[in-house]
Scaffold this active site. Structure first.
Site, PDB file in Angstrom:
ATOM      1  CG  ASP A   1      -1.922   1.092   1.273  1.00  0.00           C
ATOM      2  OD1 ASP A   1      -1.711   2.101   0.582  1.00  0.00           O
ATOM      3  OD2 ASP A   1      -2.922   0.950   2.004  1.00  0.00           O
ATOM      4  CG  HIS A   2       3.117   4.114  -3.144  1.00  0.00           C
ATOM      5  ND1 HIS A   2       4.072   4.622  -2.276  1.00  0.00           N
ATOM      6  CD2 HIS A   2       3.681   4.199  -4.374  1.00  0.00           C
ATOM      7  CE1 HIS A   2       5.133   4.997  -2.950  1.00  0.00           C
ATOM      8  NE2 HIS A   2       4.926   4.755  -4.235  1.00  0.00           N
ATOM      9  NE  ARG A   3      -4.117   3.894   1.315  1.00  0.00           N
ATOM     10  CZ  ARG A   3      -5.266   3.419   1.805  1.00  0.00           C
ATOM     11  NH1 ARG A   3      -6.299   4.238   1.974  1.00  0.00           N
ATOM     12  NH2 ARG A   3      -5.372   2.146   2.145  1.00  0.00           N
TER      13      ARG A   3
END
Length: 540
Positions: A512-514
């Site tokens: 998850d790039h967040r």
């Protein structure tokens, strides 16, 4: 002796569907014999009998939704039957009491009326999709009691009479036709003298009169929603007229009913009105996107009649695959995902694995590559705790977990299930192997519980036994990372002086790039490679 059986602990699940009832009234059952099978979004569960005896009554049927503590069957044990047969002659006081109860019951039943399914426009076997009343509810003549759905339309069926609901003859998922009993109603006590005469008729005549009256009263209102061609009515006054099924649909779509134009009778909002409202919003959003304007609409996939190209068959998805499809769609739309690809040289690890298989052969333990990978993942997750974390619901903070529970995807006949191995960092490779084998077997036999699949903070999906060179596994929220393993392959690797054959394991790390940026993912992947290439790194 008669025993009532209740639904046991379902691991926190609610409204679990009954997919199979294995016994019938009158059947002789033995202890541990399966009575019914339940299926949640993730697993199937068999509910066994605790004692042997004869089935006296069943309170559920296929399609019903049950919860922990619900009574579902009554069983008379052999011992109880014999003890009750010893004395069958009641005392005088019991006879008097029984007669009084019988008299009262007869009087009560004389006031009960059976409400039947009205004319459905020729439709047969129409599915019940919602029950709007429950036993004990006081209802009026125009109140909706259930909602039916055919292939072409949704129909709300009103009571036709006022009174109190005594019993329900149908449940969600049942198929009904014209004339089938829907419920039993206790007529309103405030009826007129002429009505009382009708109520006090013998049960057979009363049923016939009530059925005729119900059909006459509800035929006009039980017509398909799709047939309504009335002009839309606004809700400027703030008063909204919509049935339970319509309000539920609106909640699912997040629609404000005050903005929906009504085409139903008496200004009622229908399901078609809600669906048309949603379609119009989606189309306007899609148009905005296509024209370069801002918008988040997702155009619907066009419906295709595949039969015109050749023979086709339709097979419904089971609950597990439907739940998987929904979860993956939600994950893909909500999580910005990136996949980091890498390779680990497992030549030495493979040699060690084979040696251990020979040493543990007498114990019946056989190691695959997966337990070693799980142990290495656990080690690296302790060094990079954000890979086992979760993003808070408001997206403003990161929840760090002081445990390492890893879910392992298992291929089963019904679909993909993910049992969780807990505290992997505290287990030996041998213990991991044993737990993994046990849970994989339970998954394939449909015996996993919900608790077996909850609490994971990282997932592993291995396709090495099937093949492939790489893939992009989808992160399953609230987790923020998942590792995919593909089939290992011997490749020529340059050691600085020459090419030598080495066994290389492809790794696919989706994240998850967040929560995780590319540099962190690369460091995690490289550390994992180092641990797999030299297991001594796991010990440090």
């Amino acid at each position: 002796m008669t025993n009532e059986y209740k639904i046991p602990d379902l691991g926190g699940a609610a409204d679990v569907e009954v997919i199979e009832v294995s016994v019938s009234v009158g059947d002789m059952v033995e202890a541990e014999q399966t009575l019914l099978v339940l299926e949640t979004d993730k697993a199937s569960m068999e509910i066994p009998a605790e004692t042997s005896g004869t089935v006296e009554a069943l309170s559920i049927q296929v399609g019903d939704k049950v919860n922990e503590g619900d009574v579902f069957i009554t069983i008379a044990s052999s011992a109880g039957s014999q003890s009750e047969a010893v004395s069958t002659e009641p005392v005088a006081s019991e006879l008097v009491e029984a007669e009084a109860v019988k008299t009262e019951t007869t009087h009560t039943k004389s006031r009960e009326q059976a409400i039947a399914v009205p004319d459905l426009g020729g439709s047969e076997g129409v599915e019940v999709i919602e029950l709007a009343v429950a036993v004990g509810d006081v209802i009026d003549a125009e109140q909706t009691i259930l909602v039916l759905e055919s292939d072409k339309a949704t129909m709300e069926i009103p009571a036709g009479e006022a009174g109190t609901v005594v019993s329900l003859a149908v449940s969600v998922g049942d198929k009904v036709s014209q004339g089938d009993a829907m419920l039993t109603l206790m007529a309103d006590s405030s009826v007129s003298v002429s009505d009382s005469k009708v109520v006090d008729k013998p049960p057979v005549d009363n049923s016939a009169v009530q059925t005729t009256k119900t059909l006459t009263t509800t035929t006009a209102t039980a017509e398909p929603v799709a047939a309504n061609n009335a002009e839309p009515e606004s809700h400027s006054s703030g008063e909204i007229h919509a049935g339970p099924a319509v309000r539920k649909l609106a909640r699912e779509f997040g629609v404000d009913l005050s903005q929906v134009s009504a085409t139903g009778r008496r200004g009622r909002i229908t399901k078609d009105d809600v669906q048309l409202f949603v379609k119009q919003r989606l189309n306007s959003s899609a148009t905005a996107v296509g024209s370069g304007m801002s918008g988040a609409g997702i155009p619907a996939v066009p419906e295709v009649d595949f039969a015109k190209f050749g023979p086709v068959t339709s097979e419904p998805l089971n609950n597990i695959k439907r739940a998987t499809a929904k979860a993956m769609t939600t994950a893909w739309l909500n999580v910005p995902q990136v996949t980091q690809f890498d390779q680990a040289d497992i030549t030495d690890l493979e040699t060690y694995r084979k040696q251990q298989n020979q040493l543990y052969q007498h114990q019946g333990i056989r190691f695959s590559i997966v337990p070693f990978v799980l142990k290495a993942i656990a080690k690296v997750m302790r060094e990079f705790p954000q890979f086992g974390a979760s993003l808070s619901a408001d997206g403003e903070s990161l929840i760090i977990k002081d445990y390492v529970h890893i879910g392992v995807a298992v291929d089963t006949p019904k679909g993909l299930l993910v049992p969780v191995i807990r505290d992997v960092d505290r287990l030996s490779v041998t213990e991991i192997t044993q737990q993994l084998n046990e849970k994989a077997q339970s998954a394939r036999e449909g015996k996993l519980t919900l608790s077996d699949m909850q609490g994971g903070c990282f997932s592993l999906s291995s396709l090495g036994g099937i093949g492939g060179t790489a893939f992009t596994p989808i992160v399953n929220p609230p987790e923020v990372a998942i590792l995919g393993l593909s089939k290992s392959e011997t490749k020529p690797v340059w050691n600085g002086q020459e090419f030598v054959p080495r066994l290389m394991l492809p790794l696919s790390l989706s994240y998850d790039h967040r929560v995780i940026d590319g540099a962190e993912a690369a460091r995690f992947s490289q550390r994992l490679v180092a641990c797999l290439q030299d297991l001594r790194n796991v010990l440090m």
